[in-house]
Design a protein around this motif. Structure first.
Motif, PDB file in Angstrom:
ATOM      1  N   GLY A   5      23.589 -14.483  15.313  1.00 28.65           N
ATOM      2  CA  GLY A   5      22.976 -13.953  14.096  1.00 28.65           C
ATOM      3  C   GLY A   5      21.476 -13.795  14.235  1.00 28.65           C
ATOM      4  O   GLY A   5      20.895 -12.797  13.785  1.00 28.65           O
ATOM      5  N   LEU A   6      20.811 -14.766  14.871  1.00 31.85           N
ATOM      6  CA  LEU A   6      19.371 -14.672  15.073  1.00 31.85           C
ATOM      7  C   LEU A   6      19.021 -13.521  16.000  1.00 31.85           C
ATOM      8  O   LEU A   6      18.057 -12.775  15.752  1.00 31.85           O
ATOM      9  CB  LEU A   6      18.846 -15.992  15.643  1.00 31.85           C
ATOM     10  CG  LEU A   6      17.359 -16.041  15.992  1.00 31.85           C
ATOM     11  CD1 LEU A   6      16.502 -15.759  14.761  1.00 31.85           C
ATOM     12  CD2 LEU A   6      16.992 -17.383  16.609  1.00 31.85           C
TER      13      LEU A   6
ATOM     14  N   THR B 262      19.446 -10.164  14.046  1.00 34.94           N
ATOM     15  CA  THR B 262      18.366  -9.922  13.081  1.00 34.94           C
ATOM     16  C   THR B 262      17.027  -9.717  13.782  1.00 34.94           C
ATOM     17  O   THR B 262      16.180  -8.952  13.298  1.00 34.94           O
ATOM     18  CB  THR B 262      18.272 -11.102  12.108  1.00 34.94           C
ATOM     19  OG1 THR B 262      18.082 -12.319  12.857  1.00 34.94           O
ATOM     20  CG2 THR B 262      19.528 -11.224  11.282  1.00 34.94           C
TER      21      THR B 262
ATOM     22  N   PRO C  92      14.044 -12.362  11.627  1.00 30.63           N
ATOM     23  CA  PRO C  92      14.704 -12.671  10.343  1.00 30.63           C
ATOM     24  C   PRO C  92      13.711 -12.785   9.190  1.00 30.63           C
ATOM     25  O   PRO C  92      12.560 -13.155   9.390  1.00 30.63           O
ATOM     26  CB  PRO C  92      15.368 -14.022  10.612  1.00 30.63           C
ATOM     27  CG  PRO C  92      14.490 -14.668  11.640  1.00 30.63           C
ATOM     28  CD  PRO C  92      13.937 -13.558  12.490  1.00 30.63           C
TER      29      PRO C  92
ATOM     30  N   PRO D 240      18.806 -19.321   7.423  1.00 28.21           N
ATOM     31  CA  PRO D 240      20.252 -19.174   7.233  1.00 28.21           C
ATOM     32  C   PRO D 240      20.718 -19.897   5.979  1.00 28.21           C
ATOM     33  O   PRO D 240      20.239 -20.982   5.646  1.00 28.21           O
ATOM     34  CB  PRO D 240      20.832 -19.805   8.499  1.00 28.21           C
ATOM     35  CG  PRO D 240      19.761 -20.706   9.020  1.00 28.21           C
ATOM     36  CD  PRO D 240      18.473 -20.055   8.666  1.00 28.21           C
TER      37      PRO D 240
ATOM     38  N   TRP E 154      20.615 -14.305   7.766  1.00 28.77           N
ATOM     39  CA  TRP E 154      20.734 -14.892   9.105  1.00 28.77           C
ATOM     40  C   TRP E 154      22.167 -15.410   9.223  1.00 28.77           C
ATOM     41  O   TRP E 154      22.474 -16.539   8.852  1.00 28.77           O
ATOM     42  CB  TRP E 154      19.720 -16.011   9.276  1.00 28.77           C
ATOM     43  CG  TRP E 154      19.680 -16.632  10.645  1.00 28.77           C
ATOM     44  CD1 TRP E 154      20.620 -16.550  11.619  1.00 28.77           C
ATOM     45  CD2 TRP E 154      18.646 -17.456  11.169  1.00 28.77           C
ATOM     46  NE1 TRP E 154      20.252 -17.258  12.709  1.00 28.77           N
ATOM     47  CE2 TRP E 154      19.025 -17.825  12.477  1.00 28.77           C
ATOM     48  CE3 TRP E 154      17.440 -17.913  10.675  1.00 28.77           C
ATOM     49  CZ2 TRP E 154      18.243 -18.640  13.277  1.00 28.77           C
ATOM     50  CZ3 TRP E 154      16.660 -18.722  11.463  1.00 28.77           C
ATOM     51  CH2 TRP E 154      17.046 -19.079  12.761  1.00 28.77           C
TER      52      TRP E 154
END
Length: 425
Positions: free
Chosen positions: A215-216, A219, A225, A229, A237
């Motif tokens: 996810g990081l 983004t 980001p 999160p 995130w």
């Protein structure tokens, strides 16, 4: 004839050392035959100091080469509780079946049996003792502990899904601490227990990347980001809980596979008649345990992905699980250095990929992020952990097929069990 009888009489070796340069020389030099002439020696002893053996030593080595080997391995012979320990110790020092033929034996196992039999002891012991069964209490303990990380991780994921705001943060912190303590307990008891202490920093990084890394990276490549999160897979995130939950649940097949590998390998150690025979029988066992674990992990990934409504993340989770299993097996059987080195390299590769993406935002440094952008364009964000952990897993698999199929990798724990069972309380 009486002189030869003296040489064959069992007695405690008198050598002051266990393994040195003379030991290596005794393995590589040809034992002199009956027809070899003794080296001349002068009265002042200069020839003896120059490396020539006195006639008495030549006759003694020719008459009883095994006794000379026992002198070099005095500590090993006296400490061994069965011939398997001597065979594994000889193998660790480079003795092969071909070397055993120089001592008039067909393989290292038969050579070890003679060395074990010739060491004086108070009572007779069988040459091939059977493996004592594991205590029921110890087996019950690790059987109960193995599912604990998965259960606590499932509770932590449920807490993240059912809470919001500060309670969610508290649930995440408490869940992570509980899972870490449970995993520590699993690694300290049962078949995954190792005598060597290895740093868990890089393992925590690899698991943390499986949770937050994809996810990081996604983004970061899109300009983020923009927020921390929030514990969901659809936030700013994204958090991937399914692969981490599957990895926590896979502690059960990992412990079962390690137990099967250890016990079956020890049984084959007692029935093998040579080092090559033992290696050939253990290699399919190792590959079977590896396949069993990866299959179980794939099934767990499908299950957790369906329950949580997230992608199963097969490439990155399967390669990470394989890497962690092989690293633990090598650590359990005395090869922690290679496991730590590969885990460090995999974690460093993932960290470097993230660092180059953020460094590419600096003026004139866009070229730094080009390799990661190209990999993500082809494979997606999962390509980075899959490549890092996949290369590490293949490296450890090749290393394990060489190291874990040797008798010396299984004799230490076998000897510990025998010593514990034979000592009176």
């Amino acid at each position: 004839m009486s002189g030869l009888g003296e040489l064959d009489r069992p007695e405690t070796p008198l050598s002051p050392g266990a393994w040195d340069e003379r030991s290596r020389k005794s393995l590589t030099d040809r034992a002199p035959g009956p027809g070899d002439a003794a080296a001349p020696s002068s009265g002042d002893g200069r020839a003896a100091r120059g490396g020539a053996q006195p006639p008495s030593a030549v006759r003694r080595a020719a008459a009883d080469p095994v006794k000379a080997l026992m002198h070099r391995h005095r500590d090993l012979c006296e400490r061994a509780v069965d011939p398997l320990e001597i065979a594994a110790g000889l193998e660790a020092h480079g003795v092969t079946d071909r070397t055993a033929a120089r001592f008039r034996h067909r393989d290292v196992f038969s050579l070890a049996e003679e060395m074990y039999a010739r060491v004086p002891r108070d009572g007779d012991a069988p040459s091939r003792p059977t493996e004592p069964p594991a205590p029921r209490a110890a087996r019950a303990a690790w059987t109960v502990l193995a599912p604990l990380p998965g259960v606590l991780c499932a509770a932590a994921v449920a807490g993240l899904r059912l809470t919001e705001g500060r309670p969610r943060l508290i649930a995440a912190a408490v869940g992570a601490l509980a899972v870490a303590l449970a995993l520590r307990a699993v690694l300290r008891r049962g078949p995954l227990r190792a005598a060597a202490r290895t740093s868990g920093t890089w393992t925590c990084w690899l698991v943390g990347y499986a949770l937050l890394g994809d996810g990081l990276l996604h983004t970061a490549l899109t300009g983020g980001p923009d927020a921390l999160p929030d514990g969901t897979a659809r936030g700013p995130w994204p958090v991937a809980a399914a692969p981490v939950l599957a990895l926590a649940l896979s502690c059960v097949p990992a412990a079962v596979g390690a137990h099967l590998f250890t016990t079956r390998a020890r049984r084959r150690l007692t029935s093998s008649r040579g080092l090559a025979d033992f290696s050939a029988s253990v290699r399919p066992l190792l590959l079977g345990v590896f396949a069993l674990y990866t299959g179980a992990l794939a099934a767990l990934l499908a299950l957790t992905g369906a329950v949580l409504g997230e992608p199963a993340a097969y490439p990155q989770a399967l390669t990470l699980g394989a890497l962690l299993l092989l690293a633990r097996l090598l650590t359990v059987h005395g090869h922690a250095h290679a496991a730590t080195l590969v885990l460090t390299a995999a974690a460093a590769a993932e960290a470097t990929a993230l660092a180059t993406v953020f460094a590419g935002r600096l003026p004139g440094c866009g070229f730094l992020a080009a390799p990661v952008e190209a990999l993500v364009a082809v494979c997606g964000p999962a390509g980075v952990p899959a490549a890092a952990c996949g290369v590490g897993a293949l490296t450890l698999l090749a290393h394990a097929t060489r190291r874990l199929t040797r008798a010396s990798a299984h004799a230490h724990a076998h000897g510990q069990t025998r010593v514990t069972a034979s000592r009176p309380r």
